[in-house]
Write a protein that holds these residues in place. Structure first.
Motif, short mmCIF file in Angstrom:
data_model
loop_
_atom_site.label_atom_id
_atom_site.label_comp_id
_atom_site.label_asym_id
_atom_site.label_seq_id
_atom_site.Cartn_x
_atom_site.Cartn_y
_atom_site.Cartn_z
N GLY A 195 7.42 -0.35 -0.98
CA GLY A 195 8.64 0.30 -0.52
C GLY A 195 9.86 -0.59 -0.79
O GLY A 195 9.74 -1.74 -1.23
N TRP A 196 11.03 -0.03 -0.56
CA TRP A 196 12.26 -0.80 -0.82
C TRP A 196 12.33 -2.03 0.07
O TRP A 196 12.59 -3.13 -0.38
N VAL A 197 12.05 -1.83 1.36
CA VAL A 197 12.02 -2.96 2.28
C VAL A 197 10.58 -3.23 2.72
O VAL A 197 10.06 -4.33 2.55
N GLY A 198 9.91 -2.21 3.29
CA GLY A 198 8.54 -2.39 3.76
C GLY A 198 8.47 -3.21 5.02
O GLY A 198 9.48 -3.47 5.70
N VAL A 199 7.26 -3.67 5.34
CA VAL A 199 7.04 -4.54 6.50
C VAL A 199 6.20 -5.72 6.04
O VAL A 199 5.46 -5.64 5.04
N PRO A 200 6.31 -6.85 6.72
CA PRO A 200 5.51 -8.02 6.34
C PRO A 200 4.01 -7.71 6.42
O PRO A 200 3.53 -7.23 7.45
N ARG A 201 3.29 -7.95 5.33
CA ARG A 201 1.85 -7.71 5.31
C ARG A 201 1.06 -8.99 5.61
O ARG A 201 -0.03 -8.94 6.18
N LYS A 202 1.60 -10.13 5.22
CA LYS A 202 0.96 -11.41 5.48
C LYS A 202 2.03 -12.42 5.83
O LYS A 202 3.00 -12.59 5.09
N VAL A 203 1.87 -13.12 6.96
CA VAL A 203 2.90 -14.02 7.49
C VAL A 203 2.26 -15.37 7.80
O VAL A 203 1.18 -15.44 8.40
N THR A 204 2.95 -16.45 7.38
CA THR A 204 2.51 -17.80 7.73
C THR A 204 3.45 -18.36 8.80
O THR A 204 4.67 -18.25 8.71
N ILE A 205 2.86 -18.96 9.83
CA ILE A 205 3.61 -19.50 10.96
C ILE A 205 3.20 -20.96 11.16
O ILE A 205 2.00 -21.25 11.26
N ARG A 206 4.21 -21.84 11.19
CA ARG A 206 3.95 -23.27 11.45
C ARG A 206 4.53 -23.64 12.80
O ARG A 206 5.59 -23.16 13.19
N TYR A 207 3.80 -24.50 13.51
CA TYR A 207 4.25 -24.91 14.83
C TYR A 207 4.19 -26.44 14.93
O TYR A 207 3.56 -27.12 14.11
N ALA A 208 4.85 -26.96 15.96
CA ALA A 208 4.94 -28.41 16.14
C ALA A 208 3.58 -28.99 16.53
O ALA A 208 2.75 -28.32 17.16
N SER A 209 3.39 -30.24 16.17
CA SER A 209 2.09 -30.88 16.42
C SER A 209 1.83 -31.13 17.89
O SER A 209 0.67 -31.29 18.30
N SER B 154 18.45 -7.33 -5.84
CA SER B 154 17.44 -8.23 -5.29
C SER B 154 17.97 -8.97 -4.06
O SER B 154 17.25 -9.17 -3.08
N GLY B 155 19.22 -9.36 -4.12
CA GLY B 155 19.80 -10.03 -2.97
C GLY B 155 19.89 -9.13 -1.76
O GLY B 155 19.62 -9.57 -0.63
N ILE B 156 20.31 -7.87 -2.00
CA ILE B 156 20.39 -6.92 -0.88
C ILE B 156 19.00 -6.69 -0.28
O ILE B 156 18.82 -6.66 0.95
N ARG B 157 17.97 -6.55 -1.15
CA ARG B 157 16.60 -6.33 -0.66
C ARG B 157 16.11 -7.53 0.15
O ARG B 157 15.50 -7.38 1.21
N THR B 158 16.38 -8.74 -0.38
CA THR B 158 15.97 -9.95 0.34
C THR B 158 16.68 -10.04 1.69
O THR B 158 16.08 -10.42 2.70
N TYR B 159 17.96 -9.69 1.69
CA TYR B 159 18.73 -9.71 2.94
C TYR B 159 18.14 -8.73 3.96
O TYR B 159 17.97 -9.07 5.14
N GLN B 160 17.82 -7.51 3.51
CA GLN B 160 17.28 -6.51 4.42
C GLN B 160 15.87 -6.89 4.92
O GLN B 160 15.52 -6.67 6.08
N ARG B 161 15.07 -7.49 4.04
CA ARG B 161 13.73 -7.92 4.46
C ARG B 161 13.82 -9.04 5.49
O ARG B 161 13.06 -9.06 6.46
N GLN B 162 14.76 -9.95 5.25
CA GLN B 162 14.91 -11.03 6.21
C GLN B 162 15.41 -10.50 7.55
O GLN B 162 15.00 -10.98 8.61
N SER B 163 16.28 -9.50 7.49
CA SER B 163 16.74 -8.88 8.72
C SER B 163 15.59 -8.18 9.45
O SER B 163 15.55 -8.14 10.69
N VAL C 88 8.58 -19.49 9.91
CA VAL C 88 7.90 -18.20 9.78
C VAL C 88 8.30 -17.58 8.45
O VAL C 88 9.48 -17.28 8.23
N ARG C 89 7.33 -17.41 7.56
CA ARG C 89 7.61 -16.84 6.24
C ARG C 89 6.69 -15.66 5.97
O ARG C 89 5.49 -15.71 6.30
N ALA C 90 7.28 -14.64 5.37
CA ALA C 90 6.49 -13.48 4.95
C ALA C 90 6.01 -13.71 3.53
O ALA C 90 6.81 -13.75 2.59
N VAL C 91 4.71 -13.88 3.35
CA VAL C 91 4.14 -14.15 2.03
C VAL C 91 4.01 -12.86 1.23
O VAL C 91 4.28 -12.84 0.03
#
Length: 683
Positions: free
Chosen positions: A93-107, A53-62, A85-88
């Motif tokens: 797949g083992w890594v896949g691609v982000p399907r839904k992403v939340t992005i926060r920006y400064a006010s 799980s750690g390796i998968r999380t590392y690869q997804r974050q990469s 920026v977080r991938a929800v």
């Protein structure tokens, strides 16, 4: 740059292994040796899962980090952070691609600028390597949610070409929705939302856009305009059949007055596959024109069989004497007049019936709903009129008018017969004034022209020297009629075989005729009696016009032959036609029968009816002119419209139809360009 990350699953795995060592020592002191193996099995599984799980999380974050680095400059952050920026959700797949992403920006970021969102979506999609779109934007929370866009099919060259042409014709601001054939990718339909306002309220401009589209894209196109919604739909014109069989449903009951008012006679099929009709209660009389071999007589056979099967009363004036010979014994066909004296008596009888019904209506002894409808089919009216004038000279009584009275009676029928439930179908090769006066021609509201017309005939028939002039060649039954909206439309008329021209090998046509035969005979066959000659001493005085116009019409007392005679024996290689479904189309054009040498010569001479060859400016052309579009190949075209070009104000857009092939087209020339043309001769 974002700070470097470590694999997060190693430390939990070490903790699990340490816990396993402790439990092993406890179990050894308690002498639970059997549990030691299960402790280590569980520890190994948990440690392995934690590391994986750690390796998968590392690869997804990469996988996500390049996208985060791409959008960070636009988010207004003071320092790089993955928390913005977080991938929800991820794809499978083992890594896949982000399907839904939340992005926060400064006010303090100006999110009202549309370029802000577009820049984030573009930068993120480019670095991730996938297409994303905005799912939700909440400015109050400074939150932007992106989702993976659905896959799109690659755009073909034809698709791009169609979109470019639509934007050129209707403005760059227009939006184009294109529908293509899933099998070959060819563009079939375009829905365009434009912003051109009143410019397209002029019909000539809309027609010019249609012609330009057909010239710039493959195929023949047509348009459906929604002027109120500023929208137009272009679509490929469907091909028309070469032959369509007439297959009405037989009637088992007599026609009521309500059914009579709604009764319609099928004419033919237009390019949309829609049937065009003649409704006698609305347009009481129909005019059919066309040269020899155009399919005019076959259409009249269609009307006859349709009326007879609906149990109408049918009278036929056979101008050529032989075209309706096969229908003399047809059920509900009372009279088929082939001899000129019989034809005169039949028209007098029709006029007498009209006057009788008018008298009953006037006296109140009958209502219109009490009368049965009568159809009067007159074929080759010009031939009939010429024969009557010759015959009248031989039977004219002393003191009689110089013109045969029957011709005046026919004009009365055209004016008044509608209110007596008497309807006429009149066939003629060309509606010239010498045969049909202007008033009489105007009384025929339903119209059909078959084959190619001369510009003079087109003008008399359709008030345009271009309509019906350049129809496709060798299309028997192809013509122009009026739609329900009173607009000329091209149709392929229904085909009915002539029983007098069939032989034993035409088994399919014999079978088809049997399906058209009426089930009930309400109007038995009648005949016109021969008037007696007067005897003055030793001299025999032949019957005069008055004798023939008043002679008796009696029931036929001869030997009746069946309406349809199937072949006695079929060749071994002939199979009888089975039952057909309504609307069946058979692509087997009949050979053209040339019965009149003069008419055949006129049909072969395509440019008959035009004046001498002249040269003039393109701006001086008129609708109906014959223009030489290609001097090398000798291609002549019929002008259908001449309008200023919508792109170049100094040019003229000429819409035309080729005289040889009947294909439509458009050419743009300078308004001062000299063209070779021929103007329609005076009628």
């Amino acid at each position: 740059m974002l700070p470097r990350r470590q694999v997060t699953g190693i430390f939990p795995a070490l903790v699990v292994m340490a816990a396993a060592v402790v439990l092993t020592g406890v179990n050894m002191q308690s002498r639970f040796t059997d549990a030691i193996a299960w402790v280590w099995v569980a520890a190994v599984v948990i440690a392995t899962a934690s590391i994986a799980s750690g390796i998968r999380t590392y690869q997804r974050q990469s996988r996500l980090d390049p996208g985060i680095e791409a959008v960070l400059p636009s988010l207004g952050a003071q320092r790089p952070s993955r928390d913005l920026v977080r991938a929800v959700k991820w794809t499978r797949g083992w890594v896949g691609v982000p399907r839904k992403v939340t992005i926060r920006y400064a006010s303090h970021v100006d999110d009202r600028d549309v370029r802000f969102v577009d820049q984030i979506v573009t930068s993120f999609s480019r670095r991730i390597g996938e297409e994303y779109r905005v799912l939700k934007h909440v400015p109050r929370r400074c939150l932007l949610v992106l989702e993976l866009a659905p896959p799109t099919t690659p755009v073909s060259r034809e698709y791009q070409r169609a979109e470019q042409v639509a934007k050129v014709l209707l403005g760059e601001s227009s939006t184009v929705d294109i529908t293509a054939d899933p099998d070959n990718g060819e563009v079939q339909r375009m829905k365009v939302k434009y912003d051109m306002g009143p410019r397209l309220a002029i019909p000539a401009r809309r027609m010019q856009i249609e012609k330009l589209l057909s010239s710039m894209l493959p195929g023949r196109w047509r348009a459906h305009w929604d002027l109120e919604g500023d929208e137009v739909t272009f679509e490929i014109r469907p091909p028309m059949p070469d032959l369509v069989l007439h297959e009405p449903a037989p009637s088992t009951k007599q026609l009521t007055h309500a059914e009579y008012k709604a009764f319609m006679i099928p004419i033919g099929i237009d390019e949309d596959g829609k049937c065009q009709y003649w409704q006698p209660s609305v347009s009481p009389h129909m005019l059919v024109i066309g040269g020899t071999g155009s399919g005019k007589t076959s259409f009249q056979h269609t009307v006859l069989t349709h009326l007879a099967q609906a149990r109408w009363r049918v009278w036929v004036l056979d101008g050529k004497r032989i075209e309706f010979a096969g229908f003399r014994t047809w059920p509900n066909v009372e009279l088929v007049a082939a001899r000129v004296e019989h034809q005169v008596r039949m028209l007098h009888a029709a006029h007498e019936l009209m006057e009788q019904r008018y008298t009953q209506l006037e006296q109140g002894t009958a209502r219109l709903e009490d009368f049965e409808p009568l159809a009067l089919i007159i074929d080759e009216y010009a031939t009939f009129k010429a024969r009557v004038q010759r015959w009248y000279k031989t039977v004219k009584p002393k003191g009689a008018p110089t013109q045969a009275p029957v011709l005046e009676l026919l004009s009365d029928l055209a004016r008044l017969a509608r209110s007596a439930k008497i309807h006429m179908l009149l066939g003629i090769q060309r509606p010239d004034v010498e045969f049909l006066g202007g008033e009489m021609r105007d009384n025929f509201g339903a119209r059909l022209s078959l084959g190619r017309l001369s510009p003079q005939g087109a003008m008399m028939m359709w008030d345009s020297p271009a309509i019906g002039v350049a129809l496709p060649r060798n299309r028997r039954g192809r013509g122009v009629t009026l739609s329900a909206e009173s607009l000329p439309v091209e149709v392929q008329t229904f085909y009915t075989p002539d029983p007098a021209k069939l032989d034993k090998s035409d088994t399919r046509d014999w079978e088809h005729l049997r399906t058209l035969t009426p089930l009930e005979t309400d109007h038995p066959r009648k005949t016109i009696a021969e008037p007696s000659s007067l005897i003055d001493g030793d001299e025999e005085i032949p019957p005069t016009y008055n004798d023939w116009s008043t002679t008796r019409i009696t029931l036929f007392d001869g030997i009746e032959q069946p309406a349809v005679e199937p072949p006695a024996a079929l060749p071994s290689n002939v199979v009888a036609l089975g039952a057909r479904k309504p609307g069946n189309v058979r692509f087997e054009p009949e050979p053209v029968d040339v019965e009149d040498d003069d008419a055949a010569a006129a049909a072969a001479d395509d440019d008959e009816g035009y004046g001498e060859i002249s040269e003039g400016l393109a701006g001086d052309l008129e609708v109906g002119d014959l223009v030489l579009s290609d001097s090398t190949l000798g291609v002549w075209v019929v002008v259908e419209s001449v309008e200023p070009d919508i792109v170049d104000e100094d040019a003229m857009a000429i819409e035309y139809r080729e005289l040889d092939s009947g294909d439509e087209g458009l050419m743009t020339v300078s308004d001062n360009e000299v063209l070779t043309y021929r103007r329609p001769a005076a009628a």
